[in-house]
Design a protein around this motif. Structure first.
Motif, PDB file in Angstrom:
ATOM      1  N   PRO A 193       0.792  -1.226   0.000  1.00 35.65           N
ATOM      2  CA  PRO A 193       0.000   0.000   0.000  1.00 35.65           C
ATOM      3  C   PRO A 193       0.829   1.283   0.000  1.00 35.65           C
ATOM      4  N   ALA A 194       2.141   1.166   0.287  1.00 34.51           N
ATOM      5  CA  ALA A 194       2.999   2.345   0.349  1.00 34.51           C
ATOM      6  C   ALA A 194       4.419   1.944  -0.025  1.00 34.51           C
ATOM      7  N   PRO A 195       5.224   2.921  -0.488  1.00 31.32           N
ATOM      8  CA  PRO A 195       6.626   2.614  -0.796  1.00 31.32           C
ATOM      9  C   PRO A 195       7.371   2.153   0.464  1.00 31.32           C
ATOM     10  N   VAL A 196       8.322   1.236   0.290  1.00 33.68           N
ATOM     11  CA  VAL A 196       9.098   0.728   1.430  1.00 33.68           C
ATOM     12  C   VAL A 196      10.591   0.977   1.210  1.00 33.68           C
ATOM     13  N   GLN A 197      11.347   0.888   2.298  1.00 34.85           N
ATOM     14  CA  GLN A 197      12.807   1.019   2.235  1.00 34.85           C
ATOM     15  C   GLN A 197      13.380  -0.357   1.892  1.00 34.85           C
ATOM     16  N   ALA A 198      13.674  -0.583   0.619  1.00 28.29           N
ATOM     17  CA  ALA A 198      14.097  -1.898   0.140  1.00 28.29           C
ATOM     18  C   ALA A 198      15.325  -2.422   0.870  1.00 28.29           C
ATOM     19  N   ASP A 199      16.257  -1.549   1.225  1.00 30.10           N
ATOM     20  CA  ASP A 199      17.486  -1.991   1.879  1.00 30.10           C
ATOM     21  C   ASP A 199      17.279  -2.372   3.341  1.00 30.10           C
ATOM     22  N   LYS A 200      16.086  -2.106   3.878  1.00 33.16           N
ATOM     23  CA  LYS A 200      15.814  -2.435   5.281  1.00 33.16           C
ATOM     24  C   LYS A 200      14.754  -3.525   5.447  1.00 33.16           C
ATOM     25  N   VAL A 201      14.349  -4.155   4.362  1.00 32.02           N
ATOM     26  CA  VAL A 201      13.380  -5.255   4.428  1.00 32.02           C
ATOM     27  C   VAL A 201      14.053  -6.451   5.101  1.00 32.02           C
ATOM     28  N   ARG A 202      13.359  -7.083   6.029  1.00 23.88           N
ATOM     29  CA  ARG A 202      13.894  -8.227   6.765  1.00 23.88           C
ATOM     30  C   ARG A 202      12.891  -9.376   6.710  1.00 23.88           C
ATOM     31  N   ALA A 203      13.410 -10.607   6.685  1.00 22.32           N
ATOM     32  CA  ALA A 203      12.550 -11.791   6.697  1.00 22.32           C
ATOM     33  C   ALA A 203      13.126 -12.794   7.683  1.00 22.32           C
ATOM     34  N   SER A 204      12.242 -13.440   8.443  1.00 16.93           N
ATOM     35  CA  SER A 204      12.672 -14.483   9.373  1.00 16.93           C
ATOM     36  C   SER A 204      11.687 -15.638   9.297  1.00 16.93           C
ATOM     37  N   TYR A 205      12.160 -16.821   9.637  1.00 20.37           N
ATOM     38  CA  TYR A 205      11.337 -18.033   9.565  1.00 20.37           C
ATOM     39  C   TYR A 205      11.534 -18.818  10.845  1.00 20.37           C
ATOM     40  N   LYS A 206      10.444 -19.049  11.580  1.00 19.45           N
ATOM     41  CA  LYS A 206      10.525 -19.778  12.840  1.00 19.45           C
ATOM     42  C   LYS A 206       9.226 -20.527  13.084  1.00 19.45           C
ATOM     43  N   ASP A 207       9.330 -21.774  13.490  1.00 23.63           N
ATOM     44  CA  ASP A 207       8.174 -22.610  13.824  1.00 23.63           C
ATOM     45  C   ASP A 207       7.114 -22.639  12.723  1.00 23.63           C
ATOM     46  N   GLY A 208       7.560 -22.716  11.466  1.00 25.63           N
ATOM     47  CA  GLY A 208       6.627 -22.805  10.343  1.00 25.63           C
ATOM     48  C   GLY A 208       5.986 -21.488   9.935  1.00 25.63           C
ATOM     49  N   VAL A 209       6.469 -20.351  10.487  1.00 26.95           N
ATOM     50  CA  VAL A 209       5.886 -19.046  10.164  1.00 26.95           C
ATOM     51  C   VAL A 209       6.957 -18.150   9.540  1.00 26.95           C
ATOM     52  N   LEU A 210       6.684 -17.635   8.341  1.00 25.40           N
ATOM     53  CA  LEU A 210       7.564 -16.690   7.667  1.00 25.40           C
ATOM     54  C   LEU A 210       7.088 -15.283   8.004  1.00 25.40           C
ATOM     55  N   THR A 211       7.966 -14.455   8.575  1.00 17.52           N
ATOM     56  CA  THR A 211       7.626 -13.081   8.931  1.00 17.52           C
ATOM     57  C   THR A 211       8.468 -12.144   8.091  1.00 17.52           C
ATOM     58  N   VAL A 212       7.819 -11.231   7.380  1.00 19.82           N
ATOM     59  CA  VAL A 212       8.514 -10.250   6.551  1.00 19.82           C
ATOM     60  C   VAL A 212       8.208  -8.863   7.102  1.00 19.82           C
ATOM     61  N   THR A 213       9.256  -8.084   7.385  1.00 21.83           N
ATOM     62  CA  THR A 213       9.111  -6.726   7.904  1.00 21.83           C
ATOM     63  C   THR A 213       9.508  -5.746   6.810  1.00 21.83           C
ATOM     64  N   LEU A 214       8.582  -4.840   6.474  1.00 18.86           N
ATOM     65  CA  LEU A 214       8.792  -3.887   5.388  1.00 18.86           C
ATOM     66  C   LEU A 214       8.633  -2.454   5.916  1.00 18.86           C
ATOM     67  N   PRO A 215       9.726  -1.797   6.318  1.00 14.01           N
ATOM     68  CA  PRO A 215       9.605  -0.427   6.832  1.00 14.01           C
ATOM     69  C   PRO A 215       9.171   0.541   5.720  1.00 14.01           C
ATOM     70  N   LYS A 216       8.255   1.433   6.048  1.00  6.73           N
ATOM     71  CA  LYS A 216       7.801   2.427   5.075  1.00  6.73           C
ATOM     72  C   LYS A 216       8.940   3.370   4.712  1.00  6.73           C
ATOM     73  N   ALA A 217       8.958   3.795   3.453  1.00  4.79           N
ATOM     74  CA  ALA A 217       9.923   4.791   2.995  1.00  4.79           C
ATOM     75  C   ALA A 217       9.558   6.140   3.609  1.00  4.79           C
ATOM     76  N   GLU A 218      10.541   7.007   3.733  1.00  5.58           N
ATOM     77  CA  GLU A 218      10.309   8.321   4.339  1.00  5.58           C
ATOM     78  C   GLU A 218       9.169   9.073   3.654  1.00  5.58           C
ATOM     79  N   GLU A 219       9.108   9.010   2.322  1.00  5.73           N
ATOM     80  CA  GLU A 219       8.065   9.759   1.607  1.00  5.73           C
ATOM     81  C   GLU A 219       6.670   9.219   1.862  1.00  5.73           C
ATOM     82  N   ALA A 220       6.574   7.984   2.392  1.00  4.15           N
ATOM     83  CA  ALA A 220       5.265   7.386   2.655  1.00  4.15           C
ATOM     84  C   ALA A 220       4.754   7.710   4.061  1.00  4.15           C
TER      85      ALA A 220
END
Length: 89
Positions: free
Chosen positions: A52-79
């Motif tokens: 829904p909004a631009p994100v900071q591509a260089d700060k995107v993080r993904a983790s996988y634990k106990d069968g759950v994939l979690t992706v964190t997408l910080p919003k870009a400053e302009e968003a």
């Protein structure tokens, strides 16, 4: 995503969409007396999610634990909402 490992996933960010793809590989064995059964479950998948909004591509993080994939997408400053200072005249 149970039975998968972190390296089974591929994530990409392109033109405002996050794509998650991968391949499920799972084997199971069952022994009952003298009979032996081995099952293999394979399947590839791909899902694209519009962001829904631009994100900071260089700060995107993904983790996988106990069968759950979690992706964190910080919003870009302009968003982010901008605060506007009100001047007293």
């Amino acid at each position: 995503a149970a039975g998968m490992k972190a390296e089974d996933f591929q994530l990409s960010l392109h033109e405002g969409a996050l794509t998650i793809s991968g391949e499920r590989k799972q084997e199971s064995e069952k022994r009952e007396g003298e009979s032996f059964r081995q099952e293999r479950l394979f399947g590839s998948f791909s899902r694209a999610v519009s962001l829904p909004a631009p994100v900071q591509a260089d700060k995107v993080r993904a983790s996988y634990k106990d069968g759950v994939l979690t992706v964190t997408l910080p919003k870009a400053e302009e968003a982010r909402p901008k605060k506007i200072a009100v001047k007293v005249e």
